[in-house]
Design an enzyme around this catalytic site. Structure first.
Site, PDB file in Angstrom:
ATOM      1  N   ARG A 241       4.848  44.674  38.057  1.00 41.86           N
ATOM      2  CA  ARG A 241       3.899  45.447  38.841  1.00 41.86           C
ATOM      3  C   ARG A 241       2.528  44.766  38.789  1.00 41.86           C
ATOM      4  NH1 ARG A 241       7.425  47.391  41.204  1.00 41.86           N
ATOM      5  NH2 ARG A 241       8.011  49.581  41.445  1.00 41.86           N
ATOM      6  N   GLU A 270      -1.316  46.549  47.463  1.00 40.55           N
ATOM      7  CA  GLU A 270      -0.311  46.018  48.397  1.00 40.55           C
ATOM      8  C   GLU A 270      -0.332  46.833  49.684  1.00 40.55           C
ATOM      9  OE1 GLU A 270       3.418  45.998  46.318  1.00 40.55           O
ATOM     10  OE2 GLU A 270       2.727  44.561  44.821  1.00 40.55           O
ATOM     11  N   HIS A 289       6.096  41.197  47.819  1.00 39.59           N
ATOM     12  CA  HIS A 289       6.874  42.197  47.059  1.00 39.59           C
ATOM     13  C   HIS A 289       8.325  42.231  47.560  1.00 39.59           C
ATOM     14  CE1 HIS A 289       6.564  46.105  44.530  1.00 39.59           C
ATOM     15  NE2 HIS A 289       7.797  45.625  44.499  1.00 39.59           N
TER      16      HIS A 289
HETATM   17  P1  NAP Z   1      13.616  48.505  32.152  1.00 38.97           P
HETATM   18  O1  NAP Z   1      15.045  48.175  31.955  1.00 38.97           O
HETATM   19  O2  NAP Z   1      13.138  49.889  31.896  1.00 38.97           O
HETATM   20  O3  NAP Z   1      12.760  47.460  31.282  1.00 38.97           O
HETATM   21  C1  NAP Z   1      11.394  47.618  31.001  1.00 38.97           C
HETATM   22  C2  NAP Z   1      11.052  46.736  29.811  1.00 38.97           C
HETATM   23  O4  NAP Z   1       9.634  46.781  29.593  1.00 38.97           O
HETATM   24  C3  NAP Z   1      11.713  47.143  28.510  1.00 38.97           C
HETATM   25  O5  NAP Z   1      12.089  45.971  27.826  1.00 38.97           O
HETATM   26  C4  NAP Z   1      10.599  47.833  27.752  1.00 38.97           C
HETATM   27  O6  NAP Z   1      10.874  47.728  26.363  1.00 38.97           O
HETATM   28  C5  NAP Z   1       9.406  47.007  28.202  1.00 38.97           C
HETATM   29  N1  NAP Z   1       8.128  47.696  28.015  1.00 38.97           N
HETATM   30  C6  NAP Z   1       7.794  48.929  28.470  1.00 38.97           C
HETATM   31  N2  NAP Z   1       6.542  49.222  28.073  1.00 38.97           N
HETATM   32  C7  NAP Z   1       6.093  48.162  27.356  1.00 38.97           C
HETATM   33  C8  NAP Z   1       4.902  47.870  26.667  1.00 38.97           C
HETATM   34  N3  NAP Z   1       3.902  48.753  26.634  1.00 38.97           N
HETATM   35  N4  NAP Z   1       4.768  46.675  26.052  1.00 38.97           N
HETATM   36  C9  NAP Z   1       5.800  45.792  26.059  1.00 38.97           C
HETATM   37  N5  NAP Z   1       6.968  46.007  26.686  1.00 38.97           N
HETATM   38  C10 NAP Z   1       7.117  47.183  27.321  1.00 38.97           C
HETATM   39  O7  NAP Z   1      13.165  48.205  33.660  1.00 38.97           O
HETATM   40  P2  NAP Z   1      13.713  47.082  34.663  1.00 38.97           P
HETATM   41  O8  NAP Z   1      14.826  47.641  35.485  1.00 38.97           O
HETATM   42  O9  NAP Z   1      13.904  45.811  33.931  1.00 38.97           O
HETATM   43  O10 NAP Z   1      12.426  46.984  35.627  1.00 38.97           O
HETATM   44  C11 NAP Z   1      11.170  46.607  35.092  1.00 38.97           C
HETATM   45  C12 NAP Z   1      10.076  46.807  36.112  1.00 38.97           C
HETATM   46  O11 NAP Z   1      10.166  45.793  37.113  1.00 38.97           O
HETATM   47  C13 NAP Z   1      10.155  48.112  36.900  1.00 38.97           C
HETATM   48  O12 NAP Z   1       9.570  49.186  36.196  1.00 38.97           O
HETATM   49  C14 NAP Z   1       9.404  47.780  38.171  1.00 38.97           C
HETATM   50  O13 NAP Z   1       8.051  48.154  38.050  1.00 38.97           O
HETATM   51  C15 NAP Z   1       9.517  46.269  38.274  1.00 38.97           C
HETATM   52  N6  NAP Z   1      10.340  45.866  39.431  1.00 38.97           N
HETATM   53  C16 NAP Z   1       9.782  45.053  40.374  1.00 38.97           C
HETATM   54  C17 NAP Z   1      10.535  44.674  41.467  1.00 38.97           C
HETATM   55  C18 NAP Z   1       9.966  43.788  42.537  1.00 38.97           C
HETATM   56  O14 NAP Z   1      10.289  43.990  43.698  1.00 38.97           O
HETATM   57  N7  NAP Z   1       9.148  42.810  42.186  1.00 38.97           N
HETATM   58  C19 NAP Z   1      11.861  45.105  41.598  1.00 38.97           C
HETATM   59  C20 NAP Z   1      12.405  45.915  40.607  1.00 38.97           C
HETATM   60  C21 NAP Z   1      11.625  46.299  39.528  1.00 38.97           C
HETATM   61  P3  NAP Z   1      10.263  48.739  25.259  1.00 38.97           P
HETATM   62  O15 NAP Z   1      10.427  50.118  25.819  1.00 38.97           O
HETATM   63  O16 NAP Z   1      11.056  48.439  24.023  1.00 38.97           O
HETATM   64  O17 NAP Z   1       8.829  48.324  25.118  1.00 38.97           O
END
Ligand code: NAP
Length: 327
Positions: A241, A270, A289
């Protein structure tokens, strides 16, 4: 089927026709995209009676929720849930569903594309050909930097972060460091991906790729101090993000620091404003995006989001209810 079970559903971003048809077969559907000026009034009017909403990319804040007194469920066609006022949803008991998993591999592909494009200068060099500047063999002023064998630091090691790590460690021989609040045991990456504190990761990685959700904790996480810790000549990628990065600090690191390049799929605002220096910066590869934007994956997201909504409205437990992780 009796009409008594039909509920009012508001679709606030275009759905594929087959998924819209699934909703319309069971419920009374209004399609109104608040981002389109000609549909904004219909959107706000429909909120008054909507019991379910489905869509994405629009801030559903507390003030908006106050105008939707009947709302029971929101089904987001996204995995990220930063557009939703989570405390207000919890206070009202409104269920939030999202689309984890179905977009993981596609988004990891996008992030790896940005790693490749930034390191090998693919966009810049493709323009070189397209614009007729390839008139003799290129010299080292246009050489890129290897990706294979470099150390990759991943910020956020969830579904997508791990999928990026698999590509890097198993396909490109890259040692992986990752930062998340808790270490994760991924057997296929044993010995290949190591949990590290943020500062250590930034100091050691040749390429840093952020895949973080946006939360109070991650907003502005990458600032001047963090970019200053990165290795001279390192590359920064953001596929999570935009607002997890302080864009002024990123620009400063590109212009006055030692950051080599940045590959960005997401931005604080965006679409990226026309006057953003990131839009045309020679060291930046900027994408609109497109993390999950393939035909297959966008359709799979719509199917999952529609199923979530139908299940919730039927009083069943949806496949993918968003559960806030403990912090
Ligand atoms: P996920 O499985 O929930 O993974 C999120 C990761 O972030 C976990 O490893 C979590 O681990 C870590 N995290 C959360 N808060 C943190 C903090 N304060 N410090 C360090 N690490 C932290 O989610 P995902 O499916 O991989 O997706 C991740 C994000 O990618 C989404 O939330 C979305 O915003 C973004 N995304 C972007 C696109 C795009 O089009 N570019 C597409 C899909 C998703 P811990 O809880 O152990 O910290």
């Amino acid at each position: 089927m009796g009409t008594s079970t039909r509920k009012k559903v508001l679709v606030f971003r275009e759905l594929p026709p087959d998924q819209l048809a699934r909703l319309e077969a069971q419920h009374d559907v209004t399609v109104a995209n608040p981002r389109l000026p000609e549909q904004a009034a219909a959107f706000h009017a429909a909120l008054a009676s909507a019991e379910g909403m489905i869509g994405s990319s629009y801030p559903v804040n507390e003030a908006l929720l106050a105008t939707a007194p009947q709302l029971k469920v929101i089904s987001s066609v996204s995995v990220g849930v930063d557009n939703y006022a989570l405390p207000a949803l919890a206070a009202r008991g409104i269920m939030l569903c999202h689309t984890p998993g179905v977009l993981t591999e596609t988004t990891a592909d996008t992030i790896f594309s940005l790693i490749m494009a930034s390191s090998r200068r693919l966009v810049e060099l493709a323009s070189h050909v397209r614009e007729g500047r390839w008139t003799r063999n290129i010299g080292e002023e246009l050489f890129g930097w290897d990706v294979h064998g470099k150390t990759l630091g991943i910020l956020g090691f969830g579904r997508i972060g791990q999928a990026v790590a698999r590509r890097a460690a198993l396909g490109f021989g890259m040692p992986v460091l990752y930062h998340s609040r808790r270490p994760v045991d991924v057997p296929e990456l044993a010995g290949k991906a190591t949990h590290a504190p943020l500062d250590e990761l930034l100091r050691r990685a040749d390429i840093v790729a952020a895949v973080l959700p946006l939360s109070n904790e991650t907003r502005g996480l990458m600032g001047a101090r963090e970019f200053g810790l990165m290795k001279p000549g390192a590359i920064f990628i953001n596929g999570g993000r935009g607002a997890t990065v302080q864009e002024d600090a990123l620009l400063h690191a590109l212009n006055h620091g030692t950051l080599r390049a940045a590959g960005l799929d997401v931005f604080a605002t965006e679409p990226l404003p026309m006057d953003s220096p990131l839009r045309t910066h020679p060291k930046v590869t900027a994408l609109p995006h497109i993390g999950s934007a393939t035909f297959e994956t966008r359709h799979a997201m719509a199917v999952l989001a529609t199923s979530n909504l139908l299940q919730a409205l039927a009083g069943e437990r949806p496949v993918a209810v968003f559960e806030a992780a403990g912090s």
